[in-house]
Motif scaffolding. Structure first.
Motif, short mmCIF file in Angstrom:
data_model
loop_
_atom_site.label_atom_id
_atom_site.label_comp_id
_atom_site.label_asym_id
_atom_site.label_seq_id
_atom_site.Cartn_x
_atom_site.Cartn_y
_atom_site.Cartn_z
N VAL A 1 1.38 -16.83 1.23
CA VAL A 1 1.55 -16.18 2.54
C VAL A 1 0.42 -15.19 2.79
N LEU A 2 0.13 -14.36 1.80
CA LEU A 2 -0.96 -13.38 1.96
C LEU A 2 -2.29 -14.09 2.20
N ALA A 3 -2.50 -15.20 1.49
CA ALA A 3 -3.76 -15.94 1.63
C ALA A 3 -3.91 -16.51 3.04
N GLN A 4 -2.82 -17.04 3.60
CA GLN A 4 -2.89 -17.60 4.95
C GLN A 4 -3.14 -16.50 5.98
N LEU A 5 -2.48 -15.36 5.81
CA LEU A 5 -2.66 -14.27 6.77
C LEU A 5 -4.00 -13.58 6.60
N ALA A 6 -4.66 -13.78 5.45
CA ALA A 6 -6.01 -13.25 5.29
C ALA A 6 -6.99 -13.99 6.19
N GLU A 7 -6.62 -15.20 6.60
CA GLU A 7 -7.46 -15.98 7.52
C GLU A 7 -7.29 -15.50 8.95
N ARG A 8 -6.00 -15.36 9.35
CA ARG A 8 -5.70 -14.94 10.73
C ARG A 8 -4.21 -14.68 10.83
N PRO A 9 -3.77 -13.94 11.85
CA PRO A 9 -2.33 -13.75 12.05
C PRO A 9 -1.64 -15.09 12.33
N MET A 10 -0.44 -15.27 11.81
CA MET A 10 0.32 -16.51 12.00
C MET A 10 1.80 -16.19 12.04
N HIS A 11 2.58 -17.10 12.64
CA HIS A 11 4.03 -17.01 12.53
C HIS A 11 4.48 -17.87 11.34
N PRO A 12 5.69 -17.67 10.83
CA PRO A 12 6.12 -18.37 9.62
C PRO A 12 5.99 -19.88 9.68
N TYR A 13 6.35 -20.48 10.82
CA TYR A 13 6.26 -21.93 10.92
C TYR A 13 4.81 -22.39 10.78
N GLU A 14 3.89 -21.65 11.37
CA GLU A 14 2.47 -22.02 11.26
C GLU A 14 1.99 -21.87 9.81
N ILE A 15 2.47 -20.84 9.12
CA ILE A 15 2.11 -20.67 7.71
C ILE A 15 2.56 -21.89 6.91
N ALA A 16 3.82 -22.29 7.10
CA ALA A 16 4.36 -23.44 6.36
C ALA A 16 3.61 -24.72 6.72
N ARG A 17 3.36 -24.92 8.01
CA ARG A 17 2.67 -26.14 8.44
C ARG A 17 1.26 -26.21 7.88
N THR A 18 0.55 -25.07 7.87
CA THR A 18 -0.81 -25.03 7.34
C THR A 18 -0.83 -25.31 5.84
N LEU A 19 0.13 -24.74 5.12
CA LEU A 19 0.21 -24.99 3.68
C LEU A 19 0.45 -26.48 3.40
N LYS A 20 1.33 -27.10 4.19
CA LYS A 20 1.61 -28.52 3.99
C LYS A 20 0.42 -29.38 4.39
N ASP A 21 -0.21 -29.05 5.51
CA ASP A 21 -1.38 -29.82 5.95
C ASP A 21 -2.50 -29.79 4.90
N ARG A 22 -2.62 -28.68 4.23
CA ARG A 22 -3.67 -28.52 3.21
C ARG A 22 -3.18 -28.90 1.81
N ARG A 23 -1.95 -29.42 1.76
CA ARG A 23 -1.34 -29.88 0.50
C ARG A 23 -1.17 -28.76 -0.52
N LYS A 24 -1.06 -27.55 -0.04
CA LYS A 24 -0.83 -26.42 -0.95
C LYS A 24 0.59 -26.43 -1.49
N ASP A 25 1.50 -27.19 -0.83
CA ASP A 25 2.86 -27.28 -1.35
C ASP A 25 2.92 -28.09 -2.63
N GLU A 26 1.78 -28.67 -3.04
CA GLU A 26 1.70 -29.33 -4.34
C GLU A 26 1.65 -28.29 -5.47
N SER A 27 1.15 -27.11 -5.17
CA SER A 27 1.00 -26.07 -6.20
C SER A 27 1.91 -24.87 -5.98
#
Length: 211
Positions: free
Chosen positions: A24-50
């Motif tokens: 979460v901190l890493a995603q918000l270090a890029e730009r402000p986001m809402h929780p759904y966008e954080i989750a979607r971005t993590l999945k799109d980038r396959r970060k949910d694998e780790s």
């Protein structure tokens, strides 16, 4: 009365045991986001694998990060008729925390406790032939996982290469996972063969103990 510094240290330890908080901190270090966008971005980038990701845990982590002053609401967004979503941003303390956390993770190896390592520590609880059979099943699953990651990496390289955007940084986590899986595959394969051919040290005592 609880010492403030001790309380803060305990909160940091608990937080740093949760990789989703780092995500979460890493995603918000890029730009402000809402929780759904954080989750979607993590999945799109396959970060949910780790990072183990589910919405219940995500909202709990966000609540804790707000409480600790590491992130804060930055406004709201609304998409059509959907409910308003709170957008969060990193605070100065959050920027410091994510920097310190990354430095600690990368610079200092820590003792981890993988479940497979625990199972290997207690092999004599089962008969050698049973262990060999179970490891053969594991080897099949490992080969499937290795092949899936190899295919994913190949697809990603082809897609990004066509756009001229291939980045080793984007797949560093997947390449690490692949290296670990290959090492486990090699180790388990040798272990199975040594159990089967009787060359594993102590196997006769092992067989005798479980009869």
């Amino acid at each position: 009365m609880v010492d403030d510094a001790a309380s803060g240290d305990a909160a940091t330890i608990r937080r740093r045991a949760n990789a989703l908080a780092l995500a979460v901190l890493a995603q918000l270090a890029e730009r402000p986001m809402h929780p759904y966008e954080i989750a979607r971005t993590l999945k799109d980038r396959r970060k949910d694998e780790s990072v183990r990701l589910n919405y219940g845990s995500l909202y709990s982590v966000i609540t804790a990060l707000v409480r600790d002053g590491l992130i804060e609401p930055a406004g709201t967004e609304q998409d059509g008729n959907r409910p308003q979503r709170t957008v969060y941003r990193l605070t100065g303390a959050g920027r410091t925390e994510v920097d310190d956390w990354m430095r600690a993770l990368l610079g200092a190896p820590v003792k981890e406790y993988p479940q497979f390592m625990a199972a290997l520590s207690f092999l004599p609880l089962l008969a050698p032939d049973d262990v060999a059979d179970l490891l053969r099943t594991r080897l099949v699953a490992l080969r499937v996982k290795v092949r899936r990651i190899e295919d994913d990496l190949e697809d990603l390289e082809h897609t990004d290469g066509a756009r001229g955007e291939t980045s080793e940084l984007a797949v560093a986590g997947s390449r690490y996972e692949l290296a670990i899986l290959r090492a486990e595959l090699a180790y388990a394969d040798v272990l199975v063969r040594r159990i089967a051919d009787g060359t594993l040290g102590g196997i006769e005592a092992w067989r005798a103990a479980v009869r």
